[in-house]
Design an enzyme around this catalytic site. Structure first.
Site, PDB file in Angstrom:
ATOM      1  N   ALA A 163     -34.395  12.651  50.375  1.00 15.70           N
ATOM      2  CA  ALA A 163     -33.400  12.093  51.296  1.00 15.70           C
ATOM      3  C   ALA A 163     -33.922  10.817  51.947  1.00 15.70           C
ATOM      4  CB  ALA A 163     -33.043  13.117  52.366  1.00 15.70           C
ATOM      5  N   GLY A 200     -35.567  16.403  47.991  1.00 16.61           N
ATOM      6  CA  GLY A 200     -34.271  16.351  47.333  1.00 16.61           C
ATOM      7  C   GLY A 200     -34.331  15.753  45.944  1.00 16.61           C
ATOM      8  N   GLU A 226     -35.225  18.614  43.835  1.00 12.26           N
ATOM      9  CA  GLU A 226     -34.052  19.490  43.811  1.00 12.26           C
ATOM     10  C   GLU A 226     -32.979  18.941  42.876  1.00 12.26           C
ATOM     11  OE1 GLU A 226     -33.961  21.687  48.103  1.00 12.26           O
ATOM     12  OE2 GLU A 226     -33.849  19.490  48.142  1.00 12.26           O
ATOM     13  N   GLU A 263     -41.269  19.876  52.183  1.00  9.38           N
ATOM     14  CA  GLU A 263     -40.495  20.032  53.423  1.00  9.38           C
ATOM     15  C   GLU A 263     -41.235  20.780  54.524  1.00  9.38           C
ATOM     16  OE1 GLU A 263     -37.309  19.194  50.347  1.00  9.38           O
ATOM     17  OE2 GLU A 263     -39.235  20.240  50.441  1.00  9.38           O
TER      18      GLU A 263
END
Length: 306
Positions: free
Chosen positions: A110, A155, A158, A179
């Site tokens: 992100a 992300g 992911e 994270e």
């Protein structure tokens, strides 16, 4: 309501396919400016766009924020979603490769700089939209490959986990879910998709430690499926793999993906029933007849997805 003001081109152009001029180039590339089917245009303005590979049936979904290592901004997420919606109904694409428009990158997660300017409502909507986009990617009716030529963190990993297969460049050193080092947990499917891929113990190990893996370590762990050879990129290897897949019958690929993807959630007998239900319609397709004729005539079949 969340809005993003921009001077981007309309969707009909932004997510139109462009032909990759040299998708196997081993030299670093600048953001791609390509020729679209109906005239010369530029994709430099787009943060995510579709491209046609030189290999028939293989397309790229290119992420294009090189200065930010393709960190997922509101705009990139919106354009990514639009491209996924377009490719879902494109019969000319048999395999989709998700990649960076520039070598040395994939997706750094992100956009934390943008995140700091967002309200809680905006963050909540972003996470919901990101979840929806990755679900769209995972549920595409065609095989998908992530070509990881640079950091795939948070992300970004992911995003790769939502693809069917993952290829890492041999020199990549940062693949992971960091994270917990930032006071949160993976929030776009990492705890779920990584666990389904690796099992509980390995997923806990990687998420609890927030460890970043090299390409070879990621291969050993099972996070990625292939590592490119020296002097070649993840995109090079992904194109080879996509070409091998794309010559097969499109309807069979769709049915196979559907049956395999349902396997983890079904009991064996239910899974076998689902497999049979996916198998039966293929017997009446033109591609099945073509395969039998090609076998009889000792030639390669030409599948049309019919």
């Amino acid at each position: 309501m969340l809005s993003v003001v921009s001077n981007r081109l309309p969707l009909s152009f932004r997510c139109s396919y462009v032909r990759a001029a040299n998708s196997l180039s081993r030299k670093p590339q600048t953001p791609l400016r390509q020729i679209v089917r109906r005239g010369i245009q530029t994709q430099a303005d787009a943060e995510a766009f579709l491209e046609q590979s030189q290999k028939q049936g293989v397309s790229f979904l290119s992420l294009n924020r090189p200065k930010a290592k393709n960190a997922i901004s509101l705009r990139l997420l919106k354009e990514l979603t639009e491209c996924l919606e377009k490719v879902q109904f494109d019969k000319g694409t048999r395999v989709l490769i998700v990649r960076s428009s520039t070598l040395g990158s994939f997706c750094a997660g992100a956009d934390l700089a943008e995140r700091r300017t967002m309200t809680q409502v905006q963050v909540d909507k972003f996470l919901l939209d990101l979840r929806g986009a990755l679900n769209k990617l995972e549920n595409l009716p065609i095989p998908t490959i992530a070509a990881i030529d640079g950091p795939a963190l948070g992300g970004g990993l992911e995003l790769a986990l939502a693809c069917d297969l993952r290829v890492a460049g041999h020199s990549v050193t940062k693949i992971g879910l960091p994270e917990t080092k930032l006071g949160i947990i993976p929030g776009a499917g990492g705890t779920q998709r990584l666990t389904r891929l690796l099992g509980l113990a390995k997923a806990k190990n990687l998420i609890f430690t927030g460890r970043a893996l090299t390409a070879q370590q990621a291969l050993d762990y099972g996070v990625v499926d292939y590592v490119s050879e020296a002097e070649t990129s993840a995109v090079d290897r992904a194109v080879e793999l996509a070409t091998e897949i794309s010559v097969n019958a499109p309807l069979a690929l769709k049915a196979a993906k559907q049956a395999i993807s349902r396997a983890p959630e079904l009991a064996l007998e239910s899974g076998l029933d689902f497999e049979r239900a996916s198998y039966e319609p293929l017997l009446k397709t033109k591609d099945r007849v073509e395969a039998l004729e090609a076998f009889k005539e000792k030639r390669q079949p030409v599948f049309k997805g019919e």
